[in-house]
Design an enzyme around this catalytic site. Sequence first.
Site, PDB file in Angstrom:
ATOM      1  N   LYS A 189      -6.577  -0.163   9.459  1.00 57.81           N
ATOM      2  CA  LYS A 189      -5.317  -0.902   9.529  1.00 57.81           C
ATOM      3  C   LYS A 189      -5.333  -1.772  10.780  1.00 57.81           C
ATOM      4  O   LYS A 189      -5.504  -1.270  11.888  1.00 57.81           O
ATOM      5  CB  LYS A 189      -4.121   0.048   9.551  1.00 57.81           C
ATOM      6  CG  LYS A 189      -2.779  -0.675   9.634  1.00 57.81           C
ATOM      7  CD  LYS A 189      -1.622   0.209   9.223  1.00 57.81           C
ATOM      8  CE  LYS A 189      -1.394   1.371  10.142  1.00 57.81           C
ATOM      9  NZ  LYS A 189      -0.160   2.118   9.808  1.00 57.81           N
ATOM     10  N   ILE A 232      -7.283  -4.045   1.212  1.00 58.73           N
ATOM     11  CA  ILE A 232      -6.625  -3.033   0.381  1.00 58.73           C
ATOM     12  C   ILE A 232      -5.169  -3.376   0.167  1.00 58.73           C
ATOM     13  O   ILE A 232      -4.657  -3.349  -0.953  1.00 58.73           O
ATOM     14  CB  ILE A 232      -6.759  -1.635   1.022  1.00 58.73           C
ATOM     15  CG1 ILE A 232      -8.238  -1.225   1.096  1.00 58.73           C
ATOM     16  CG2 ILE A 232      -5.964  -0.607   0.230  1.00 58.73           C
ATOM     17  CD1 ILE A 232      -8.467   0.086   1.830  1.00 58.73           C
ATOM     18  N   VAL A 269      -4.513  -3.777   5.746  1.00 58.07           N
ATOM     19  CA  VAL A 269      -5.405  -2.630   5.630  1.00 58.07           C
ATOM     20  C   VAL A 269      -6.660  -3.080   4.883  1.00 58.07           C
ATOM     21  O   VAL A 269      -6.572  -3.692   3.808  1.00 58.07           O
ATOM     22  CB  VAL A 269      -4.746  -1.461   4.877  1.00 58.07           C
ATOM     23  CG1 VAL A 269      -5.734  -0.294   4.740  1.00 58.07           C
ATOM     24  CG2 VAL A 269      -3.491  -1.002   5.608  1.00 58.07           C
ATOM     25  N   ASP A 273       8.770  10.603   3.708  1.00 61.56           N
ATOM     26  CA  ASP A 273       8.555   9.415   2.878  1.00 61.56           C
ATOM     27  C   ASP A 273       7.520   9.697   1.793  1.00 61.56           C
ATOM     28  O   ASP A 273       6.647   8.874   1.522  1.00 61.56           O
ATOM     29  CB  ASP A 273       8.113   8.225   3.737  1.00 61.56           C
ATOM     30  CG  ASP A 273       8.259   6.884   3.011  1.00 61.56           C
ATOM     31  OD1 ASP A 273       9.074   6.813   2.063  1.00 61.56           O
ATOM     32  OD2 ASP A 273       7.567   5.932   3.380  1.00 61.56           O
TER      33      ASP A 273
END
Length: 306
Positions: free
Chosen positions: A60, A37, A45, A151
């Site tokens: 991950k 990914i 990931v 974030d």
Amino acid sequence: MGTKCLGLGVLPKAYLGGEQDFQKDPDDEEYDILDEISRGSFGVVYSARNERSGETVAIKEEVGGLCPSTVMEISILKSLPPHPCIITFKQAAEGADGGRAYVVMEHMMSDLRRWRLKRRKPYAPIEIKYLMEEILKGVAFLHDHGVMHRDLKPENILLGHNSEVKICDFGLSARFPGQPYSPGVGTLWYMAPELLHGSRDYTCAVDMWAVGATMAELLLDRVLFREDSECHQIWRIRWTMNPPFNFLRRELKLAAAEAPATAIASLTPAGFDLLESLLEYQPEYRITAKDALNHAWFQELDAIPT
């Protein structure tokens, strides 16, 4: 990519502290890697399939153990009750050889930025309203449970195949109250003015600024405040917002005239009002997530695009 099988076992308690509810048998869960990914300094990931249940998940992989931000993310997610707008944490484990650590999460189709590039057309006004409402539901939930994300940005808003919208990546999150906080936290283009000024006693209003910057980006089909340093970023914000909103409104209206196919061209006065309330320079006057969900913009009826 070629299929690789991961056999995941229990993580030592030293990683996260206290009793863990991870696997007791290293062979209990095995995953077939389907695709990569993303890749970054933290590791890689993957999308993967659980051999036992057939469920597709995101994994991950981190070399040398879990980094501090991943430990924080797991801690935050494990402390929260389930919510449809927050990504689900499933498992933290170590590889069969004990040399790598893995975090297993709910799998989603894409994030807002990658999906925009893949589909090759801007988000439509009705899509943006739906996305913003779901984002605000997730942010309101976090704030109700004493968590600042710190974030928020399009890359950290995930989309599912059934139109689910979920907030992810809690590595920079913090619990509140708990001042003083770390200064300058987040991604530059979405950082609130108080963060850029180095404040250590900010509030969850920093998340609301980031939500406003994300809303503007979806409407404009480009980043609103895009500079390469904190100094330039705060200058850009001040120039745009001073005197209050005059330049912001002008910039948005010019953008609408130059790009009539973008959603900004059809933003109603109520939509402008919500955007201005999210991008209020003074944090004490910035709208809260709960109040934003009750804003008049969400009560307006939109025409379904044909």
